[in-house]
Scaffold this active site. Structure first.
Site: not given
Length: 522
Positions: A205, A340, A380
């Site tokens: 990620c 995040h 995401h």
């Protein structure tokens, strides 16, 4: 009095002279290692937006782009099962998706239809976004050929390779290299003819923000003269979604409800972006439009946390502190953090506590640190998540406005908000509240522990030269490789110039003539 030559100096004087020169060289090296890096261009593909301007509309309008999984990806009904333990099933039917990931102008990039079918659509998206980022920077792509421009791409997914394997399609000369992660960067370099550093980065990620960090390092080291930093993520198969459901990491409704009590996992998203970077001194010397500057960045690892995929708050604190140190800024200089913020019960409190530890001491409650996450808009984006957040911040700096963070109905009760000088941007608001320069941090944390943080600051005040003589008319050159695309380009320019906030025709003409490649249809 004549100056003494080195031969006439005493040994002590020669030593002092050498020390002086070494100090000067050290100061120059330290200055170069911290030189701000200018962002001069952006190209992007996000859900609901295929340009930076449209992406800003998504953000400022507070739009949630989650929707049902498109039918061209897989048969959702064949896989859906609300039971997380169901074999090969998935308990979510939603996410944030691009409208079309298979259309591609192969002719424009000199690719055959057969080769194009074998190439991962992620690579094709990067080609388009990189070309548009360079045009956004008023840099004709052909001018990079033979230069030491660098390419840094964050990428993790390989769904297309799995799809080809599941189709039991015979391998050809293009399917192998067309689906490796390294080719995502290599094909960009080949197409543009660049000869600087070129690499694909996979830290899950955090991949794209690590790519930005590496690009800035290479620019400061002098290893490249210009850099493209990118991230991309496409969701073409159900396999990864099914695995994530087994781990109960995904939200059933496909939304990231970051910092809310309803946080129950993240919604998957797809898209990508490319930014063009230069040393600030070079950008100013070349007369580039500077969107913002990267002041500093850092990367680290969680080490032995509570588990391979469990965040480590102490490591998050350390990476932020190191990025600030590299930037030469204090926590008080930062007024916004693009978190995040995946929207998980475990991760959100850890991240906020880490932010509070770094930015809380000495911060006045009337000027709290504001936080938000683009994941509440577009999901995401996994390997492209960091650069999605960075592009959001770049646009917010340009407009001096903080967009609204979505899906907060009741703040997460596991976070002690009342004692923390941190506030979630639940409403859009002017960013500038004082006389200081606007600066922000962007965080991106990989699922296996690689953390990245980037510190950005608003562009320096423009240096205005003397106004040139006004002309009665201007030449705006439009060109394309086919008559049809030229007609489409004409229509786009007509709408662009007719908009209320359109730039001066003289500026558009200069860019169209000097900042674009020119083709046969003009």
């Amino acid at each position: 009095m004549s100056r003494s030559t080195p031969e006439a100096l005493t040994p002590l004087q020669q030593s002092l002279l050498t020390i002086k020169k070494l100090k000067q060289q050290l100061l120059q090296a330290r200055s170069a290692s911290r030189e701000p890096i200018a962002v001069v261009g952006i190209g992007c593909r996000f859900p609901g937006a295929d340009t930076p301007e449209r992406f800003w509309d998504v953000l400022i309008e507070g739009r949630d782009l989650s929707r049902d999984i498109p039918s061209d990806r897989w048969d959702v009904d064949a896989h859906y099962n609300p039971d997380p333990a169901a074999p090969n099933g998935m308990y979510t039917r939603r996410g944030s998706f691009l409208d079309d990931v298979y259309s591609f102008d192969a002719q424009f990039f000199g690719l055959s239809p057969r080769e194009t079918r074998s190439i991962d659509p992620q690579h094709r998206l990067l080609l388009e976004a990189a070309w548009e980022a360079l045009e956004n920077a008023a840099i004709a792509p052909s001018t990079l050929s033979g230069t030491r421009a660098g390419i840094f791409v964050g990428i993790s997914a390989f769904d297309h390779a799995l799809r080809l394997a599941q189709m039991d399609r015979d391998a050809d000369a293009h399917s192998g290299i067309g689906n490796t992660l390294s080719a995502a960067a290599g094909r960009l370099a080949y197409t543009l003819g660049t000869m600087g550093p070129c690499l694909a980065v996979d830290t899950a990620c955090s991949s794209s923000l690590v790519a930005v960090h590496l690009a800035c390092q290479q620019l400061r080291n002098g290893d490249c003269s210009l850099a493209l930093a990118a991230g991309v993520n496409l969701i073409l198969l159900p396999d990864i979604t099914s695995h994530l459901c087994k781990a109960q990491m995904l939200s059933p409704d496909g939304r990231c409800k970051t910092f809310d009590s309803r946080a129950d996992g993240y919604g998957r998203g797809e898209g990508g972006a490319v930014i063009v970077l230069k040393r600030l001194s070079d950008a100013l010397a070349h007369g580039d439009r500077v969107i913002a500057v990267v002041r500093g960045s850092a990367v680290n690892q969680d080490g032995r946390s509570g588990g391979l995929t469990v965040p480590n708050g102490a490591a998050q604190e350390q990476v932020i502190k190191e990025a600030l140190r590299q930037a030469g800024l204090s926590p008080a200089d930062i007024s916004y953090i693009e978190a995040h913020g995946t929207g998980t019960i475990l991760g959100d409190p850890i991240e906020i506590e880490a932010l509070a530890s770094v930015f809380g001491p000495g911060r006045h409650e009337n000027q709290p640190l504001r936080v938000g996450s683009v994941k509440t808009n577009v999901g995401h984006l996994e390997a492209a998540a960091g650069i999605a957040g960075l592009v959001k911040v770049l646009l917010a700096l340009r407009h001096e406005t903080l967009p609204r963070h979505l899906h907060v109905e009741k703040p997460n009760t596991h976070i002690p908000w009342s004692r923390l000088p941190i506030r979630v941007c639940t409403e859009s608001a002017p960013w500038r509240t004082g006389d200081g320069r606007l600066a922000a941090g962007i965080s991106s944390f990989g699922i296996t522990g690689t953390n990245a943080h980037v510190v950005v600051e608003e562009a320096p005040a423009a240096v205005r030269g003397e106004a040139g003589s006004e002309r009665p008319s201007h030449v705006v050159t439009l060109s394309a490789k086919t008559a049809a695309t030229l007609a489409a380009l004409e229509a786009r320019y007509a709408a662009y110039l007719a908009a209320p906030d359109a730039p001066a025709v003289a500026d558009v003409g200069f860019t169209s003539n000097c900042g674009r490649d020119h083709f046969a249809y003009r």
